[in-house]
Scaffold this active site. Structure first.
Site, mmCIF file in Angstrom:
data_model
loop_
_atom_site.group_PDB
_atom_site.id
_atom_site.type_symbol
_atom_site.label_atom_id
_atom_site.label_comp_id
_atom_site.label_asym_id
_atom_site.label_seq_id
_atom_site.Cartn_x
_atom_site.Cartn_y
_atom_site.Cartn_z
ATOM 1 N N HIS A 110 0.789 -1.246 0.000
ATOM 2 C CA HIS A 110 0.000 0.000 0.000
ATOM 3 C C HIS A 110 0.820 1.295 0.000
ATOM 4 O O HIS A 110 0.245 2.368 -0.029
ATOM 5 C CB HIS A 110 -0.969 -0.007 1.188
ATOM 6 C CG HIS A 110 -0.313 -0.154 2.536
ATOM 7 N ND1 HIS A 110 -1.022 -0.033 3.712
ATOM 8 C CD2 HIS A 110 0.969 -0.416 2.890
ATOM 9 C CE1 HIS A 110 -0.190 -0.218 4.730
ATOM 10 N NE2 HIS A 110 1.007 -0.466 4.266
ATOM 11 N N HIS A 111 2.156 1.178 0.084
ATOM 12 C CA HIS A 111 2.971 2.404 0.090
ATOM 13 C C HIS A 111 3.484 2.800 -1.300
ATOM 14 O O HIS A 111 3.994 3.910 -1.466
ATOM 15 C CB HIS A 111 4.193 2.226 1.005
ATOM 16 C CG HIS A 111 3.856 1.953 2.445
ATOM 17 N ND1 HIS A 111 3.031 2.773 3.179
ATOM 18 C CD2 HIS A 111 4.242 0.945 3.280
ATOM 19 C CE1 HIS A 111 2.931 2.277 4.414
ATOM 20 N NE2 HIS A 111 3.639 1.167 4.500
ATOM 21 N N GLY A 112 3.389 1.905 -2.270
ATOM 22 C CA GLY A 112 3.935 2.182 -3.601
ATOM 23 C C GLY A 112 3.363 3.462 -4.194
ATOM 24 O O GLY A 112 2.188 3.770 -4.020
ATOM 25 N N ASN A 148 8.528 2.837 -2.317
ATOM 26 C CA ASN A 148 8.287 3.480 -1.027
ATOM 27 C C ASN A 148 7.984 2.419 0.024
ATOM 28 O O ASN A 148 7.106 1.578 -0.181
ATOM 29 C CB ASN A 148 7.084 4.436 -1.197
ATOM 30 C CG ASN A 148 6.860 5.355 -0.012
ATOM 31 O OD1 ASN A 148 7.814 5.796 0.631
ATOM 32 N ND2 ASN A 148 5.608 5.650 0.280
ATOM 33 N N ASP A 204 -0.540 5.266 2.672
ATOM 34 C CA ASP A 204 -0.289 6.548 1.988
ATOM 35 C C ASP A 204 -0.419 6.466 0.463
ATOM 36 O O ASP A 204 -0.974 7.372 -0.162
ATOM 37 C CB ASP A 204 1.077 7.139 2.396
ATOM 38 C CG ASP A 204 2.244 6.178 2.192
ATOM 39 O OD1 ASP A 204 2.001 4.982 1.962
ATOM 40 O OD2 ASP A 204 3.398 6.634 2.269
#
Ligand SMILES: [Zn+2]
Length: 378
Positions: free
Chosen positions: A131-133, A139, A173
């Site tokens: 979920h940070h990509g 990321n 994010d």
């Protein structure tokens, strides 16, 4: 409704981000092996994840970045310029042998999920949840953002309104970056306050459909049950989504080395169960964080059990214990003094406690009329 599908791949077996990286441990392969040892994963429920073609990733990811990722895998090197621009070859996002193929496989399964769920159903994709990509750079251990790709695929395949719920210890994010302005995508993220990436403030509301709940250290099962019953279930139910996507990261449990949250795996399973009971036409459950090989393997296997309505045995059969016995956690103190129940059971002892006022106040604020106004279905 047809039986739930498990989207797995052998690419996760033996793949490591490097000797000192938290993602040196096996995770998806443990869930596959344990599920099979329990008799929970017959061939007809297993789907081998396809690898996404670079072009398919361009629906969200920048072509230059995808090309750099492929180049990094081929050469196992990175130029100083690419390192800076794409955050590749850093401590968090190292170059490892499958640095393109592995995330592209997780992305491929997420893209396929949208297609397979066109007419409804339940899919489990524990290799997903990165979920940070970001569109143009890696990321937080995430090279591609498969949850974003899953949501886009669901929307291309008939789901107009999608509810995304994220109970990983870290803020979603990248997913918020993707859908903060989309009133047809409800985003709920429950994450530890003050922890990397330090985004996801309570007051960050997107266009009114974003619900960020930072939670204090030591979050217990009772507090998570309150969040589930007062915030998550009513918001998703009111939103009346065509699809529910749950990112079920396993790093908010007590044994995980990357957070200070102290849930038991019962808390995660209860969220899965509650969302399943809402009977949205499509339900996709993804993995996410989880860095203790025993706790993540047990938790994610239990998720598959819940999705299928299987009874979790008090003591695991020998074949399942052997899977857990074979795990190693090199370089971690807790791996050497592993408690017996990490091998003999799937279910943790519950970790109940009191519900702190600060947490209750945050949920109240998110539920206040003014806050939820934008969400009301017209
Ligand atoms: Zn996480």
């Amino acid at each position: 409704m047809t039986a739930p599908l498990f989207l797995g791949s052998e690419i996760y077996r033996g793949s490591s981000y490097g000797d000192w990286h938290p993602l040196r441990v096996p995770r998806v392969s443990t869930a596959m092996d344990l599920s099979r040892a329990l008799g929970w994963l017959p061939d007809q429920q297993y789907v081998n994840s396809p690898r996404a073609k670079p072009k398919a990733l361009h629906v969200w990811h920048e072509p230059d970045y995808v090309a750099a990722l492929q180049r990094a895998e081929a050469t196992q090197e990175i130029s100083e310029e690419d390192c800076k621009r794409f955050q590749l070859g850093t401590v968090s996002n190292p170059i490892y042998p499958e640095v393109y193929r592995r995330p592209a496989t997780a992305a491929g399964a997420s893209l396929l999920s949208g297609e397979l769920l066109r007419d409804g159903g339940v899919i489990y994709h524990p290799g997903g949840g990165t979920h940070h990509g970001m569109p143009g750079y890696a990321n937080g251990f995430c090279y591609l953002n498969d949850p974003v790709l899953a949501i886009l695929s669901l929307k291309r395949n008939g789901a107009r309104r999608v509810a995304y719920i994220d109970i990983d210890a870290h803020h979603a994010d990248g997913v918020e970056h993707g859908f903060a302005d989309d009133p047809d995508t409800l985003l709920i993220s429950v994450h530890e306050e003050g922890r990397w990436p330090r985004t996801g403030a309570l007051t960050d509301r997107g266009v009114g459909q974003v619900f960020n709940l930072p939670v204090p250290r030591g979050l217990n099962d009772t507090e998570m049950a309150m969040v589930r019953d007062r915030l998550i279930v009513p918001l998703v139910s009111d939103f009346a989504p065509d699809a529910i996507v749950l990112q079920c990261g396993a790093d908010a449990v007590e044994e995980d080395p990357l957070s200070k949250l102290t849930l038991s795996n019962n808390a995660h399973w209860a969220v899965v169960s509650a969302l399943k009971a809402l009977s949205a036409p499509r339900f996709l459950v993804l993995g996410g964080g989880g860095y203790n090989p025993w706790s993540v393997g047990r938790l994610w296997t239990g998720v598959w059990g819940v999705l299928n309505g299987h009874h979790v045995p008090d003591v695991l059969p020998v074949e399942a214990q052997e899977v857990l016995l074979a795990l190693r956690w090199d370089g971690a103190r807790r791996g050497k003094n592993r408690p017996e129940h990490w091998v003999t059971t799937l279910r943790d002892a519950p970790r109940e406690g009191s519900v702190r006022t600060a947490l209750r106040d945050r949920v109240d604020w998110l539920l206040s009329d003014q806050t939820t106004q934008a969400l009301r279905v017209g």
